[in-house]
Design a protein around this motif. Structure first.
Motif, short mmCIF file in Angstrom:
data_model
loop_
_atom_site.label_atom_id
_atom_site.label_comp_id
_atom_site.label_asym_id
_atom_site.label_seq_id
_atom_site.Cartn_x
_atom_site.Cartn_y
_atom_site.Cartn_z
N LEU A 11 0.85 -1.19 0.00
CA LEU A 11 0.00 0.00 0.00
C LEU A 11 0.89 1.24 0.00
N GLN A 13 0.83 5.74 -0.85
CA GLN A 13 0.03 6.92 -1.14
C GLN A 13 0.28 7.41 -2.56
N PRO A 14 -0.67 8.11 -3.14
CA PRO A 14 -0.44 8.70 -4.47
C PRO A 14 0.82 9.55 -4.48
N LYS A 86 -0.14 6.39 -9.12
CA LYS A 86 -1.48 6.97 -9.17
C LYS A 86 -2.50 5.93 -8.71
N PRO A 87 -3.67 6.35 -8.24
CA PRO A 87 -4.69 5.38 -7.85
C PRO A 87 -5.03 4.40 -8.97
N GLU A 88 -4.98 4.84 -10.21
CA GLU A 88 -5.29 3.95 -11.32
C GLU A 88 -4.21 2.89 -11.57
N ASP A 89 -3.10 2.97 -10.86
CA ASP A 89 -2.08 1.92 -10.93
C ASP A 89 -2.42 0.75 -10.01
N THR A 90 -3.46 0.91 -9.22
CA THR A 90 -3.87 -0.17 -8.30
C THR A 90 -4.27 -1.41 -9.09
N THR A 117 -1.53 -1.34 -4.15
CA THR A 117 -2.68 -0.47 -3.88
C THR A 117 -2.18 0.95 -3.67
N VAL A 118 -2.71 1.88 -4.47
CA VAL A 118 -2.33 3.28 -4.36
C VAL A 118 -3.54 4.05 -3.84
N SER A 119 -3.43 4.50 -2.61
CA SER A 119 -4.58 5.14 -1.97
C SER A 119 -4.12 6.03 -0.84
N SER A 120 -4.86 7.11 -0.63
CA SER A 120 -4.55 7.98 0.50
C SER A 120 -5.40 7.60 1.70
#
Length: 120
Positions: A11, A13-14, A86-90, A117-120
């Motif tokens: 996990l 962050q962006p 980026k979140p779309e790389d998840t 998982t790319v998420s804040s």
């Protein structure tokens, strides 16, 4: 038989970075192209990056300038350095290798996948 073992997902962050590794082991003559694919929920598996035995590299347009693929032939290992995530790389990221067996037959192998998982 050839095994591909991936590591390095997690996990983040962006804007962050991760480095994936994939080590090949087993009994084979040589490893040809190696690459990374990813599959997001509800989407088809797609090529992220590939590198030939001669270090010819190919990237998906969506990751150009952010991801870097490399390989260490002495360790039979391929890496994927992922920056500016980026979140779309998840997705689940899969390692792939085209391997020439001791019988000089080329076969394709896949790793078990590692979650990014790319998420804040």
């Amino acid at each position: 038989q050839v095994q591909l073992v991936e590591s390095g997902g997690g996990l983040v962050q962006p804007g962050g970075s991760l480095r994936l590794s994939c080590a090949a082991s087993g009994n084979f003559f040589s490893i040809n192209a190696m690459g990374w694919y990813r599959q997001a929920p509800g989407k088809q598996r797609e090529l992220v990056a590939s590198i030939s035995s001669g270090s010819r590299i190919n990237y998906a347009d969506s990751v150009k300038g952010r991801f870097t693929i490399s390989r260490d032939n002495a360790k039979n290992t391929v890496y994927l350095q992922m920056n500016m995530l980026k979140p779309e790389d998840t997705a689940v990221y899969y390692c792939n290798a085209d391997v020439t067996s001791t019988y000089l037959r080329v076969m394709t192998y896949w790793g078990q996948g590692t979650q990014v998982t790319v998420s804040s």
